[in-house]
Design an enzyme around this catalytic site. Structure first.
Site, mmCIF file in Angstrom:
data_model
loop_
_atom_site.group_PDB
_atom_site.id
_atom_site.type_symbol
_atom_site.label_atom_id
_atom_site.label_comp_id
_atom_site.label_asym_id
_atom_site.label_seq_id
_atom_site.Cartn_x
_atom_site.Cartn_y
_atom_site.Cartn_z
ATOM 1 C CB CYS A 1 -5.402 -3.102 -0.350
ATOM 2 S SG CYS A 1 -6.393 -4.791 -0.211
ATOM 3 C CD GLU B 1 -2.502 -5.793 -0.824
ATOM 4 O OE1 GLU B 1 -2.836 -6.879 -1.265
ATOM 5 O OE2 GLU B 1 -2.908 -4.825 -0.238
#
Lengths: 510, 510
Positions: B286, B249
């Site tokens: 994130c 990610e």
């Protein structure tokens, strides 16, 4: 501008077959992918009922081609009529199986986690499901001109998932491909779908396939074929600015381990069944057993001799293409030249057809060079003294589609290490029987650790194949009416869904 | 031989923190991976009850570290105590959630297709399930020293799947990592598991991480961090003789689109909520909203000014590391220097802390250069005149973890094209609210199209994450007693299984 053309070849005669097929040029190819992309949103939002109607119509259209497509496939592949009629039925049934999966709809794995405004912090309303990736490129395979080609399992599963499909026709059977493509296009039209949901591209070289794989609108690639071909596509897909998954099924020698008790249990018919699995369809099957482990000693000798006798009485067959015949000749020469290998079959290798061949080598002489797949009717028996030897060799093998054990059931506890090695190295393990003849069902796994496939986690056959062409998408705090029906509280589609951790077909109070 | 050591740094003071941690050398690293591989078979065959006990004990051990691990994490990350206490609870709950998933067991997706000996050809007995991949390497992330680090979601999901885990500790919080590692190792020991089920490796450089990724016994890699880091690991994994999946990610700017009605609907609290989402945890999340689409005109001006005022009143914060601070300074300078960009916040950028910043740019001046994630408390508002402009810009964005829409519910039908673009570009779409604060549940999707993640099909948070560390394995014609319990006819585990196409918890007559 001149249009480049190519013709299918009759592998039995070496003659070119009419008509000629134009190679799809770059402009036409781009238009086909653009049409697929333009259709992606509406087709991706289409109901399961619509997709089911489309796939069911495609199955009927394909069956209606019956004699015509079988005759054309016989000319282009030299596969026998009975095999191709069976393959046609399998291909139509595969389309119908995915039609049922699409209509039923639970494959989207809908999940609903209920909100809780009283919690600190407040728990959101979270719902997720699988959604289609978008346009998928499917490469037709040479060895299954119907079941792994234009209207085969990759196409059926991608269409069921809601992805438009662009097929790269295999150059060895353009006529068969064109017929199947018409069956799909007609079904799309009759189901009221945009023509972009299915397209086909022709090329007797590699350019079109690479161009498709690199096309920015393409979201996934499915391929069944050689390792070199699969790896070239994988590399091309990885080098894109936005990489996409390549589901390539590439090579497998499908080890079969026999214990003495297993040979005894198999009885008189075992050798014939093995010979059929080695040589059926000219041995040109992804799951053909190319590597056998047979105990040293008389029982093993007798079993292999009986298998060899059966293979010797099998007529030499015409392979799918001249290229495959050349690779078969080269591959079998390599096996024969390997130190310690001896032939058990007596047939003379021929340049004009494939003679079924069986070789043997002692376990101590086995090297990785003998592990390479030789596509065609040939198998190598590794003679062992001790199961521990087999277990050690098995652990060192590359990833396989299948691994088979012939043993007595009461031996299994003592064979736990071997069994663990078989499970570790393959996507499907068999107890008895032979790996050819892949059943198309819900529990099917036709996949396996690299290099059997590039994505060892999945399957290219059976209903689980649909997930390859999807991704997960979550919706947070959306008004119920704005959600896809699969996620609406009232469960209008009657799906099995995971609601707050429990699978059920119930509605959720909203 | 000298042992190389490194220390954590207090980002608030720049001082090195005691004690020193030895860099794991190549010999020790290899032994750790070997131990993981040695444990893989027995742990992979362990029952869900055993894995559940292990994960539950790990959760309890982690919570028992309470004050100690929070204090150490505060020193190493400068994150505030309340945030870290919340993260500790979340991490323990995440372990318990996966303990429940492991104990319940239906996640293996057992499928049984019944045999039919009377069919031509006979239909085999085919059963399949998900099995663990083997040793998995997990990289700790800097921004969640607990929830995305040693005992975080990747570790929990891999252990629940039956995969031993080797963690590469993040060099910015070695002390926190060592404490969490002890919690896991103690739990493994107390659960009677081999110590190889969990290992940890330290390195303040990149060597150990690359060595782990290239190690032939490692079967998968999970990473949360920078795009450069994720892509380096992906490349290393793809270049292996046997490639393995990398679930990385990497980056996301998490676009948030506001319509005028959406701003009105959000009311007085909307600007403050946005400011909190931009600047909370120093913006080092994130899912931090780095890109806003706000209508031109007075209402949008007022909304952004209110957001800026809130950000201006937010104290400058210490970022996680000096490297992140330097990248933040460079990234925000780049935004400021971009043609047409103007600052709305008035705070003076500082070299010693991160001042929250809000910028704006007209839609016509937006370029891909403004799309790069600047990790930290900064966001860019793109001012638009027409929703069609937003839709077009959205279609051109890179893949995102999230995309959010603030609109009035009755606008949704007219916003269908925009909504389709949001769904196409993200793994999670939100209606209202803000994307920070990822709920850990069954419906969670924390993933998204490349480059948000390398495998856009999955999720790294929530129970679905478990499937990343599995592959499908089929058993054909095996004696019932020789099969894993999940596949036995009597359904001794009481799992939900797909039997001949129907999901049920029933036994199957055998």
């Amino acid at each position: 501008m001149t249009v480049r053309e190519f013709r299918g070849m009759n592998p039995a005669t070496g003659e070119a077959l009419e008509p000629a097929y134009p190679v799809t040029d770059a402009v036409a190819l781009d238009a086909i992918v653009q049409a697929a992309s333009d259709a992606a949103r509406s087709y991706g939002e289409s109901t399961g009922a619509v997709r089911s109607e489309f796939l069911t119509a495609a199955a009927a259209n394909l069956e209606a081609l019956g004699d015509d497509i079988v005759a054309r496939a016989m000319l282009e592949t030299a596969l026998p009529e009975a095999r191709l009629r069976g393959e046609l039925a399998r291909t139509a049934n595969q389309l119908r199986l995915f039609a049922r999966v699409a209509a039923e709809g639970s494959w989207v794995e809908a999940r609903l986690d209920s909100p809780d405004a009283a919690r600190t912090p407040p728990k959101p309303d979270l719902r997720s499901m699988r959604v289609p990736l978008g346009p998928v490129v499917v490469f037709g395979a040479s060895n299954f001109p119907l079941a792994f080609s234009v209207a085969g399992g990759d196409t059926a599963s991608a269409l069921a998932a809601g992805c438009p499909v662009v097929v790269k026709a295999h150059p060895a059977h353009p006529g068969t491909s064109a017929l199947a493509a018409q069956a799909l296009s007609d079904a799309a039209r009759d189901s009221g779908l945009p023509s972009g949901v299915f397209g086909i591209v022709y090329d007797d070289g590699h350019d079109a396939g690479l161009t498709l794989t690199r096309h920015p609108l393409v979201q996934a690639v499915a391929f069944t074929g050689s390792r070199a071909g699969g790896l070239a596509l994988l590399r091309a897909a990885q080098e894109r600015p936005v990489p996409v998954p390549v589901y390539a099924e590439m090579s497998s020698v499908n080890p079969v381990v026999f214990t003495s008790a297993g040979i005894e249990r198999g009885g008189a018919g075992l050798a014939a069944a093995l010979a059929t699995s080695i040589s059926g369809s000219g041995g040109q099957l992804c799951t053909q057993p190319g590597l056998l482990f047979v105990p040293s000693g008389e029982a093993g000798d007798a079993f292999l001799n009986a298998t060899a006798a059966q293979l010797d009485s099998t007529p030499a067959c015409t392979l799918l293409t001249g290229g495959i015949q050349a690779a078969f000749n080269q591959g079998t020469s390599g096996v024969r030249a390997h130190s310690g290998v001896r032939a058990i079959t007596t047939g003379t290798p021929s340049d004009t057809g494939a003679t079924a061949q069986l070789y043997s080598v002692a376990a101590r002489d086995f090297t990785p060079a003998l592990e390479s797949e030789v596509f065609g009717p040939v198998s190598l028996a590794v003679r062992y003294d001790d199961v521990a030897e087999v277990t050690a060799l098995m652990r060192g093998l590359e990833g396989q589609l299948t691994a088979t054990l012939h043993a007595a059931p009461d031996e299994l506890p003592a064979l736990a290490d071997l069994l663990a090695a078989l499970q570790d190295r393959a996507g499907r393990v068999l107890f008895g029987g032979f790996p050819t003849g892949v059943e198309v069902g819900h529990a099917t796994v036709h996949g396996g650790p690299y290099p059997a496939t590039t994505v060892g986690a999945g399957t290219s056959v059976g209903t689980h194949a649909i997930t390859r062409f999807t991704r997960l998408l979550a919706y947070q705090n959306f008004p119920d009416a704005a959600l896809p029906p699969a996620l609406q509280a009232a469960n209008p589609l009657g799906l099995l869904r995971l609601i707050d951790g429990d699978w059920s077909q119930r509605q959720r109070p909203d």
